[in-house]
Scaffold this active site. Structure first.
Site, PDB file in Angstrom:
ATOM      1  N   ASP A  33     -29.850 -11.600 -22.312  1.00  0.00           N
ATOM      2  CA  ASP A  33     -28.449 -11.993 -22.123  1.00  0.00           C
ATOM      3  C   ASP A  33     -28.414 -13.457 -21.668  1.00  0.00           C
ATOM      4  OD1 ASP A  33     -25.596 -10.236 -21.548  1.00  0.00           O
ATOM      5  OD2 ASP A  33     -25.724 -12.295 -20.788  1.00  0.00           O
ATOM      6  N   ASN A  90     -19.964  -1.396 -22.414  1.00  0.00           N
ATOM      7  CA  ASN A  90     -18.539  -1.651 -22.209  1.00  0.00           C
ATOM      8  C   ASN A  90     -17.833  -1.389 -23.535  1.00  0.00           C
ATOM      9  OD1 ASN A  90     -18.952  -2.523 -19.526  1.00  0.00           O
ATOM     10  ND2 ASN A  90     -19.493  -4.578 -20.233  1.00  0.00           N
ATOM     11  N   GLY A  96     -14.227  -4.384 -20.207  1.00  0.00           N
ATOM     12  CA  GLY A  96     -15.034  -5.581 -20.055  1.00  0.00           C
ATOM     13  C   GLY A  96     -15.765  -6.019 -21.311  1.00  0.00           C
ATOM     14  N   HIS A 103     -23.091  -3.192 -28.142  1.00  0.00           N
ATOM     15  CA  HIS A 103     -24.310  -3.606 -27.456  1.00  0.00           C
ATOM     16  C   HIS A 103     -24.531  -2.772 -26.215  1.00  0.00           C
ATOM     17  CE1 HIS A 103     -20.906  -6.178 -26.322  1.00  0.00           C
ATOM     18  NE2 HIS A 103     -21.417  -6.207 -25.099  1.00  0.00           N
ATOM     19  N   HIS A 105     -26.204  -2.948 -22.612  1.00  0.00           N
ATOM     20  CA  HIS A 105     -26.765  -3.819 -21.573  1.00  0.00           C
ATOM     21  C   HIS A 105     -27.876  -3.059 -20.854  1.00  0.00           C
ATOM     22  CE1 HIS A 105     -23.400  -6.853 -21.140  1.00  0.00           C
ATOM     23  NE2 HIS A 105     -22.696  -5.874 -21.668  1.00  0.00           N
TER      24      HIS A 105
HETATM   25  P1  AMP Z   1     -19.658  -7.550 -22.918  1.00  0.00           P
HETATM   26  O1  AMP Z   1     -18.816  -8.265 -21.912  1.00  0.00           O
HETATM   27  O2  AMP Z   1     -20.035  -6.137 -22.533  1.00  0.00           O
HETATM   28  O3  AMP Z   1     -19.059  -7.625 -24.306  1.00  0.00           O
HETATM   29  O4  AMP Z   1     -21.038  -8.308 -22.958  1.00  0.00           O
HETATM   30  C1  AMP Z   1     -21.262  -9.433 -23.723  1.00  0.00           C
HETATM   31  C2  AMP Z   1     -22.504 -10.073 -23.194  1.00  0.00           C
HETATM   32  O5  AMP Z   1     -22.987 -10.964 -24.168  1.00  0.00           O
HETATM   33  C3  AMP Z   1     -22.319 -10.864 -21.905  1.00  0.00           C
HETATM   34  O6  AMP Z   1     -23.167 -10.363 -20.900  1.00  0.00           O
HETATM   35  C4  AMP Z   1     -22.680 -12.297 -22.319  1.00  0.00           C
HETATM   36  O7  AMP Z   1     -23.350 -12.992 -21.307  1.00  0.00           O
HETATM   37  C5  AMP Z   1     -23.574 -12.047 -23.519  1.00  0.00           C
HETATM   38  N1  AMP Z   1     -23.644 -13.137 -24.482  1.00  0.00           N
HETATM   39  C6  AMP Z   1     -22.618 -13.821 -25.028  1.00  0.00           C
HETATM   40  N2  AMP Z   1     -23.069 -14.747 -25.894  1.00  0.00           N
HETATM   41  C7  AMP Z   1     -24.419 -14.617 -25.918  1.00  0.00           C
HETATM   42  C8  AMP Z   1     -25.475 -15.271 -26.609  1.00  0.00           C
HETATM   43  N3  AMP Z   1     -25.228 -16.287 -27.483  1.00  0.00           N
HETATM   44  N4  AMP Z   1     -26.750 -14.887 -26.383  1.00  0.00           N
HETATM   45  C9  AMP Z   1     -27.010 -13.892 -25.512  1.00  0.00           C
HETATM   46  N5  AMP Z   1     -26.072 -13.214 -24.823  1.00  0.00           N
HETATM   47  C10 AMP Z   1     -24.788 -13.585 -25.018  1.00  0.00           C
END
Ligand code: AMP
Length: 117
Positions: A33, A90, A96, A103, A105
Site C-alpha cells: 500500500d 472496505n 471507506g 482489494h 487489505h
Molecule cells: P480503500 O480506501 O479501501 O479503497 O483502499 C485503497 C487503498 O489503496 C488505500 O490504502 C491507498 O493508500 C491505496 N493506494 C492508492 N493508490 C495506490 C497506489 N498507486 N499504490 C498502492 N496503493 C495505493
C-alpha cells in the site's frame, strides 16, 4: 456497480503505474500500500474486473477464496503471520472504499484496535 477500468489498480494491473509487487499469479496481484497504515500493509487484488465485494458473483467464488489464501500466504512469507494480522475489505464509499477495484487489505506489525473506526 459498473466497473471503470481507469481506476489506479486497473492501471497497476496493466503495469501503467508502478507498484512494489509482492506476489503475482494467474488470479491475483499483491503489492505494498502506498500509504501504509501499519508497519506491514499490502493489498491483494483480483485480476478480474470486480469493483466491490458486493459486485462479485457466484462465478467469482474461487477468486474470492484465492484472495484470502494469497493474503495469508504472503503474510507468512513476510514473517508477520505468527504475531497476528488483520484482513479488511472496505465495500462502498461509506465503508471507506476509495478505489473501485476489489482489494483485500492486510495489515500487521502493530496492535489493532476493535471495533475499527
Ligand atoms: P480503500 O480506501 O479501501 O479503497 O483502499 C485503497 C487503498 O489503496 C488505500 O490504502 C491507498 O493508500 C491505496 N493506494 C492508492 N493508490 C495506490 C497506489 N498507486 N499504490 C498502492 N496503493 C495505493
Amino acid at each position: 456497480m459498473t466497473y471503470d477500468d481507469s481506476n489506479v489498480f486497473a492501471r497497476i494491473l496493466r503495469k501503467e503505474v508502478p507498484a512494489r509487487i509482492l506476489h503475482e499469479d494467474h488470479l491475483c496481484l499483491a503489492f505494498a500500500d502506498i500509504t501504509p497504515q501499519a508497519p506491514t500493509h499490502f493489498l491483494v487484488i483480483p485480476k478480474r474486473p470486480i469493483a466491490r465485494l458486493a459486485d462479485a458473483g457466484a462465478e467469482d467464488k474461487a477468486v474470492l477464496g484465492h484472495l484470502l489464501w494469497a493474503a495469508a500466504d504472503i503474510a507468512a512469507r513476510l514473517g508477520v503471520a505468527h504475531d497476528g494480522f488483520r484482513v479488511v475489505i472496505n465495500n462502498g464509499a461509506r465503508a471507506g472504499q476509495s478505489v473501485f477495484h476489489l482489494h483485500v487489505h492486510v495489515l500487521a506489525g502493530r496492535d489493532m484496535a476493535w471495533p475499527p473506526g
